[in-house]
Design an enzyme around this catalytic site. Structure first.
Site, PDB file in Angstrom:
ATOM      1  N   ARG A  86       5.001  18.480   0.864  1.00  0.00           N
ATOM      2  CA  ARG A  86       5.732  19.603   0.283  1.00  0.00           C
ATOM      3  C   ARG A  86       5.118  20.143  -1.001  1.00  0.00           C
ATOM      4  NH1 ARG A  86      10.959  21.197   2.110  1.00  0.00           N
ATOM      5  NH2 ARG A  86      10.636  21.196   4.357  1.00  0.00           N
ATOM      6  N   HIS A 135      -4.013  -4.595   7.660  1.00  0.00           N
ATOM      7  CA  HIS A 135      -4.054  -3.551   8.687  1.00  0.00           C
ATOM      8  C   HIS A 135      -3.148  -3.916   9.846  1.00  0.00           C
ATOM      9  CE1 HIS A 135      -5.487   0.300   9.944  1.00  0.00           C
ATOM     10  NE2 HIS A 135      -6.218   0.330   8.852  1.00  0.00           N
ATOM     11  N   ASP A 136      -2.103  -3.106  10.001  1.00  0.00           N
ATOM     12  CA  ASP A 136      -1.147  -3.262  11.097  1.00  0.00           C
ATOM     13  C   ASP A 136      -0.359  -4.560  11.049  1.00  0.00           C
ATOM     14  OD1 ASP A 136      -1.498  -0.763  12.715  1.00  0.00           O
ATOM     15  OD2 ASP A 136      -3.561  -1.455  12.612  1.00  0.00           O
ATOM     16  N   HIS A 147      -5.395   3.772  -1.868  1.00  0.00           N
ATOM     17  CA  HIS A 147      -6.681   4.083  -1.226  1.00  0.00           C
ATOM     18  C   HIS A 147      -6.960   5.569  -1.483  1.00  0.00           C
ATOM     19  CE1 HIS A 147      -9.346   3.355   2.566  1.00  0.00           C
ATOM     20  NE2 HIS A 147      -9.871   4.279   1.792  1.00  0.00           N
ATOM     21  N   ARG A 192      -8.757   8.777  -1.272  1.00  0.00           N
ATOM     22  CA  ARG A 192      -9.861   9.289  -0.452  1.00  0.00           C
ATOM     23  C   ARG A 192     -10.415  10.556  -1.102  1.00  0.00           C
ATOM     24  NH1 ARG A 192      -7.225   6.560   3.923  1.00  0.00           N
ATOM     25  NH2 ARG A 192      -8.798   5.473   5.134  1.00  0.00           N
ATOM     26  N   THR A 231      -7.887   6.371   9.221  1.00  0.00           N
ATOM     27  CA  THR A 231      -7.576   5.124   8.515  1.00  0.00           C
ATOM     28  C   THR A 231      -8.734   4.161   8.784  1.00  0.00           C
ATOM     29  OG1 THR A 231      -5.961   3.323   8.283  1.00  0.00           O
ATOM     30  CG2 THR A 231      -6.226   4.238  10.491  1.00  0.00           C
ATOM     31  N   ASN A 281       0.865  -1.178   0.000  1.00  0.00           N
ATOM     32  CA  ASN A 281       0.000   0.000   0.000  1.00  0.00           C
ATOM     33  C   ASN A 281       0.911   1.240   0.000  1.00  0.00           C
ATOM     34  OD1 ASN A 281      -1.399   2.284   1.093  1.00  0.00           O
ATOM     35  ND2 ASN A 281      -3.036   0.932   1.771  1.00  0.00           N
ATOM     36  N   HIS A 341      -3.860  11.806   0.456  1.00  0.00           N
ATOM     37  CA  HIS A 341      -2.637  11.052   0.089  1.00  0.00           C
ATOM     38  C   HIS A 341      -2.709  10.687  -1.398  1.00  0.00           C
ATOM     39  CE1 HIS A 341      -5.369   8.209   1.936  1.00  0.00           C
ATOM     40  NE2 HIS A 341      -4.983   8.491   3.154  1.00  0.00           N
ATOM     41  N   GLU A 365      -8.613   0.380  -3.085  1.00  0.00           N
ATOM     42  CA  GLU A 365      -9.545   0.205  -1.970  1.00  0.00           C
ATOM     43  C   GLU A 365     -10.214   1.537  -1.657  1.00  0.00           C
ATOM     44  OE1 GLU A 365      -6.768  -1.259   1.075  1.00  0.00           O
ATOM     45  OE2 GLU A 365      -6.653   0.771   1.858  1.00  0.00           O
ATOM     46  N   GLY A 369       0.959  -1.359   4.398  1.00  0.00           N
ATOM     47  CA  GLY A 369       1.453  -0.025   4.100  1.00  0.00           C
ATOM     48  C   GLY A 369       2.281   0.571   5.221  1.00  0.00           C
TER      49      GLY A 369
END
Ligand code: PXP
Length: 237
Positions: A18, A190-191, A43, A45, A100, A7, A50, A70, A213
């Protein structure tokens, strides 16, 4: 073989800090592939904080591995995915402002909504995955809604790992068996990290794909992207 999908949202977060093009998101994705990643996940959004819509279009023709998009299936998201036609779309129940993903779908309550969205993607030939907790009923209703796969939300596993990893993985093994019996493919994310990934894989070796990710990009600060990806791949052997 369990695939590693990287990810790359955190790369885009760094770039956006920046306002320029450093680090370059497309180059980072191609480097991940060159270093052994089996897929790239983004992902996008709604606020583009991001990954941006443009990144998704830029990446599509250049990626050589599996592209997974996703997100919450808003009309804008569905439109983007149908235009870009990635290999896989993963539906998450995030609200737009969420930091998240922090829960899976309630696939029972939202079965008809999910069915409608999944039908559109299935017709377009895009493999579908629905993000769910390690809960047999949620897995069953994802299958009823027409998903090809489920992605198990692994945060509860990751946070309980240090205390008692056997207890932490047990509900995931059960949910994974339900998915397998229903003929669903199985993803997880996830994690997940270098600490907890191998144990998860060893307990659920029929896992199709993990999507990672935050920990992976953080590890790359110390190890470099190439070594980091090699180490994550080693956790899946
Ligand atoms: N899977 C889903 C559905 C996610 O929303 C995320 C985070 O964007 C991940 C996997 C990856 O989680 P992490 O960044 O903790 O590895």
């Amino acid at each position: 073989m369990t695939k590693l999908s990287v990810n790359i949202n955190k790369i885009a977060t760094l770039r956006n800090a920046r306002g320029g093009d450093v680090p370059n998101v497309v180059k980072a994705a191609l480097d991940c592939e060159a270093f052994g990643a089996d897929g790239i996940t983004v992902h996008p959004r709604p606020d583009e904080r991001h990954i941006r819509r443009k990144d998704v279009y830029d990446l599509r023709p250049l990626l050589r591995t599996e592209f997974n998009i996703e997100g919450y299936p808003s009309p804008e998201f569905v439109d983007l995915v149908l235009k870009v036609k990635p290999h896989q779309v993963t539906l998450v129940p995030d609200s737009p402002a969420q930091l998240t993903s922090n829960a899976g779908w309630d696939t029972k309550t939202h079965q008809s909504f999910l069915s409608e969205v999944l039908d559109g993607f299935n017709e377009a030939g895009i493999r579908t995955s629905v993000f769910v907790a390690a809960d047999a009923e949620m897995v069953e209703y994802a299958a009823k809604a027409g998903a090809d796969r489920v992605e198990l939300y692994t945060e509860p596993y990751a946070s309980a790992y240090a205390k008692d990893r056997e207890a932490a993985v047990a509900p995931f093994v059960e949910a994974a068996k339900v998915a397998r019996n229903l003929g669903l493919g199985l993803n997880a994310g996830h994690d997940l990290s270098l600490l907890n990934l191998n144990y998860f894989y060893k307990n659920i070796p029929w896992l199709d794909e993990v999507s990672i990710g935050h920990a992976l990009i953080s590890d790359a600060l110390y190890l470099g992207l190439k070594q980091t990806i090699e180490e994550y791949k080693n956790c899946l052997r």
